[in-house]
Design a protein around this motif. Structure first.
Motif, PDB file in Angstrom:
ATOM      1  N   LEU A  25       0.816  -1.203   0.000  1.00 24.50           N
ATOM      2  CA  LEU A  25       0.000   0.000   0.000  1.00 24.50           C
ATOM      3  C   LEU A  25       0.863   1.272   0.000  1.00 24.50           C
ATOM      4  N   ALA A  26       1.987   1.216   0.673  1.00 23.01           N
ATOM      5  CA  ALA A  26       2.855   2.392   0.838  1.00 23.01           C
ATOM      6  C   ALA A  26       3.217   3.077  -0.480  1.00 23.01           C
ATOM      7  N   PRO A  27       3.605   2.345  -1.517  1.00 24.49           N
ATOM      8  CA  PRO A  27       3.983   3.028  -2.765  1.00 24.49           C
ATOM      9  C   PRO A  27       2.809   3.688  -3.496  1.00 24.49           C
ATOM     10  N   LEU A  28       1.585   3.375  -3.087  1.00 26.07           N
ATOM     11  CA  LEU A  28       0.414   3.960  -3.730  1.00 26.07           C
ATOM     12  C   LEU A  28      -0.042   5.253  -3.052  1.00 26.07           C
ATOM     13  N   LEU A  29       0.625   5.610  -1.942  1.00 24.25           N
ATOM     14  CA  LEU A  29       0.312   6.849  -1.222  1.00 24.25           C
ATOM     15  C   LEU A  29       1.353   7.918  -1.540  1.00 24.25           C
ATOM     16  N   SER A  30       0.891   9.151  -1.705  1.00 19.31           N
ATOM     17  CA  SER A  30       1.842  10.243  -1.935  1.00 19.31           C
ATOM     18  C   SER A  30       2.636  10.491  -0.657  1.00 19.31           C
ATOM     19  N   VAL A  34      -2.435  12.486   3.710  1.00 12.03           N
ATOM     20  CA  VAL A  34      -3.076  12.839   4.976  1.00 12.03           C
ATOM     21  C   VAL A  34      -4.361  12.032   5.110  1.00 12.03           C
ATOM     22  N   HIS A  35      -4.547  11.395   6.263  1.00 13.19           N
ATOM     23  CA  HIS A  35      -5.783  10.681   6.560  1.00 13.19           C
ATOM     24  C   HIS A  35      -6.559  11.496   7.588  1.00 13.19           C
ATOM     25  N   ALA A  46       3.157   7.870   7.306  1.00 13.99           N
ATOM     26  CA  ALA A  46       3.781   6.891   8.205  1.00 13.99           C
ATOM     27  C   ALA A  46       2.842   6.505   9.344  1.00 13.99           C
ATOM     28  N   GLY A  47       2.166   7.481   9.915  1.00 14.04           N
ATOM     29  CA  GLY A  47       1.253   7.205  11.021  1.00 14.04           C
ATOM     30  C   GLY A  47       0.072   6.353  10.595  1.00 14.04           C
ATOM     31  N   TRP A  48      -0.489   6.648   9.421  1.00 18.05           N
ATOM     32  CA  TRP A  48      -1.644   5.880   8.949  1.00 18.05           C
ATOM     33  C   TRP A  48      -1.232   4.469   8.574  1.00 18.05           C
ATOM     34  N   LEU A  49      -0.089   4.325   7.904  1.00 15.47           N
ATOM     35  CA  LEU A  49       0.377   2.980   7.555  1.00 15.47           C
ATOM     36  C   LEU A  49       0.639   2.150   8.806  1.00 15.47           C
TER      37      LEU A  49
END
Length: 130
Positions: A25-30, A34-35, A46-49
């Motif tokens: 999932l990480a590479p698909l997030l800018s 922000v969540h 980082a916090g959301w992951l």
């Protein structure tokens, strides 16, 4: 563009469910992801992951049934029903994602336990019936 954005969200969900890890999932997030939460707190990428990764163990085997996947412009809305195997609790979730440059830039999520939905139909009423 909307179809491409729906594909990004579909790929992110598939990565998460198929691998049981937030690594895909990480590479698909800018980098500036922000969540946003309904209680006005936010978390960065980082916090959301980390929160997603922590939830994966107790949610192992979670079933996801997508009822709607709608896109307009840079936003994708997903309405889903999720439950744990063996008759575990069921939730209804509405996710709103903003996609920018092929990456997920922002997310909003509303979660309601299905068993509590009827109690929320008159959310404006006093808890003791006044």
């Amino acid at each position: 563009m909307s179809t491409d954005n729906k594909a990004v969200i579909g790929r992110a969900l598939a990565e998460l469910i198929e691998t049981g890890s937030s690594d895909g999932l990480a590479p698909l997030l800018s980098d500036g992801f922000v969540h946003h939460r309904p209680d006005a707190t936010t978390s960065d990428k980082a916090g959301w992951l980390a929160a997603v990764e922590a939830a994966l163990t107790p949610l192992a085997g979670m079933q996801v049934e997508i009822h709607h996947l709608l896109a307009e412009g840079d936003h994708v809305v997903m309405h889903s029903r999720r439950w744990l195997p063996g008759g575990g609790p069921e939730i209804t979730v509405v996710d709103i994602w903003r996609v920018d440059g092929g990456l997920i830039a922002e997310g909003w999520e509303i979660i309601e336990p299905a068993a509590q939905a009827a109690a929320h139909l008159s959310w404006w009423a006093e808890p003791d019936g006044r």
